[in-house]
Design a protein around this motif. Structure first.
Motif, PDB file in Angstrom:
ATOM      1  N   ARG A 107     -23.620  18.362 -46.342  1.00 32.39           N
ATOM      2  CA  ARG A 107     -23.454  17.293 -47.545  1.00 32.39           C
ATOM      3  C   ARG A 107     -24.743  17.377 -48.294  1.00 32.39           C
ATOM      4  NH1 ARG A 107     -20.575  12.694 -45.639  1.00 32.39           N
ATOM      5  NH2 ARG A 107     -18.818  13.414 -46.708  1.00 32.39           N
ATOM      6  N   GLN A 108     -25.947  17.152 -47.276  1.00 30.64           N
ATOM      7  CA  GLN A 108     -27.262  16.996 -47.997  1.00 30.64           C
ATOM      8  C   GLN A 108     -27.593  18.355 -48.922  1.00 30.64           C
ATOM      9  OE1 GLN A 108     -29.376  16.388 -44.533  1.00 30.64           O
ATOM     10  NE2 GLN A 108     -29.621  14.221 -44.955  1.00 30.64           N
ATOM     11  N   LEU A 109     -27.101  19.593 -48.298  1.00 26.65           N
ATOM     12  CA  LEU A 109     -27.663  21.033 -48.922  1.00 26.65           C
ATOM     13  C   LEU A 109     -26.656  20.763 -50.186  1.00 26.65           C
ATOM     14  CD1 LEU A 109     -29.568  23.249 -48.791  1.00 26.65           C
ATOM     15  CD2 LEU A 109     -27.953  24.384 -47.430  1.00 26.65           C
ATOM     16  N   ALA A 110     -25.575  20.394 -50.134  1.00 23.00           N
ATOM     17  CA  ALA A 110     -24.714  20.587 -51.250  1.00 23.00           C
ATOM     18  C   ALA A 110     -25.192  19.710 -52.509  1.00 23.00           C
ATOM     19  CB  ALA A 110     -23.127  20.498 -50.971  1.00 23.00           C
ATOM     20  N   GLN A 111     -25.716  18.602 -52.198  1.00 27.06           N
ATOM     21  CA  GLN A 111     -26.055  17.793 -53.224  1.00 27.06           C
ATOM     22  C   GLN A 111     -27.578  18.550 -53.564  1.00 27.06           C
ATOM     23  OE1 GLN A 111     -27.080  13.834 -51.462  1.00 27.06           O
ATOM     24  NE2 GLN A 111     -26.546  12.922 -53.556  1.00 27.06           N
ATOM     25  N   ILE A 112     -28.262  18.947 -52.766  1.00 25.78           N
ATOM     26  CA  ILE A 112     -29.676  19.313 -53.286  1.00 25.78           C
ATOM     27  C   ILE A 112     -29.422  20.505 -54.267  1.00 25.78           C
ATOM     28  CG2 ILE A 112     -31.594  20.813 -52.455  1.00 25.78           C
ATOM     29  CD1 ILE A 112     -31.379  18.875 -49.810  1.00 25.78           C
ATOM     30  N   LEU A 113     -28.497  21.223 -53.846  1.00 19.80           N
ATOM     31  CA  LEU A 113     -28.398  22.647 -54.655  1.00 19.80           C
ATOM     32  C   LEU A 113     -27.373  22.523 -55.943  1.00 19.80           C
ATOM     33  CD1 LEU A 113     -28.134  25.020 -51.642  1.00 19.80           C
ATOM     34  CD2 LEU A 113     -30.036  24.493 -53.154  1.00 19.80           C
TER      35      LEU A 113
END
Length: 129
Positions: free
Chosen positions: A40-46
């Motif tokens: 979830r975090q990486l998807a949001q960052i990218l």
């Protein structure tokens, strides 16, 4: 951790993520045991879909680069036990690359030089020797 996605590339986003994480491991940007951001975090960052990140993480797990831990999330884990299996896989891929090189008139010396350059560029462990 700096991952860059080229949204204009013909290469799928999950493949870009997979490749960049493997390159990060090879270049010692990511260490064994280091946690990556959650899906979830990486998807949001990218700015990408969670399923895209999940697919990249799943492939990395299958290939022996990550372990998925319920408490820690995605953790870098390059298993030495996988070396024999990995060598067999690389041999198949390399066979095709060598065949292509031969067809294009690239010499053995040129290929060996190219591989040596790649190791010098990517293998941070060689600097310690």
């Amino acid at each position: 951790m700096i991952l860059e996605i080229d949204f204009n590339s013909d290469e799928a986003i999950y493949v870009q993520l997979r490749n960049q994480i493997i390159m990060g491991i090879a270049c010692a940007e990511y260490a064994d045991g280091e946690s990556l951001p959650s899906v979830r975090q990486l998807a949001q960052i990218l700015g990408v879909n969670m399923h895209t990140v999940n697919k990249a993480y799943s492939i990395l797990r299958e290939e022996g680069y990550l372990k998925l831990d319920r408490r820690k999330g995605a953790v870098i884990s390059v298993e030495a036990d996988e070396k024999k299996k990995e060598l067999a896989s690389i041999e198949q891929e390399l066979q095709m690359l060598v065949a292509q090189a031969i067809c294009k008139g690239i010499t053995r010396e040129e290929m060996c030089s190219l591989v040596d350059c790649m190791y010098q560029k990517l293998d941070r462990n060689q600097e310690e020797l």
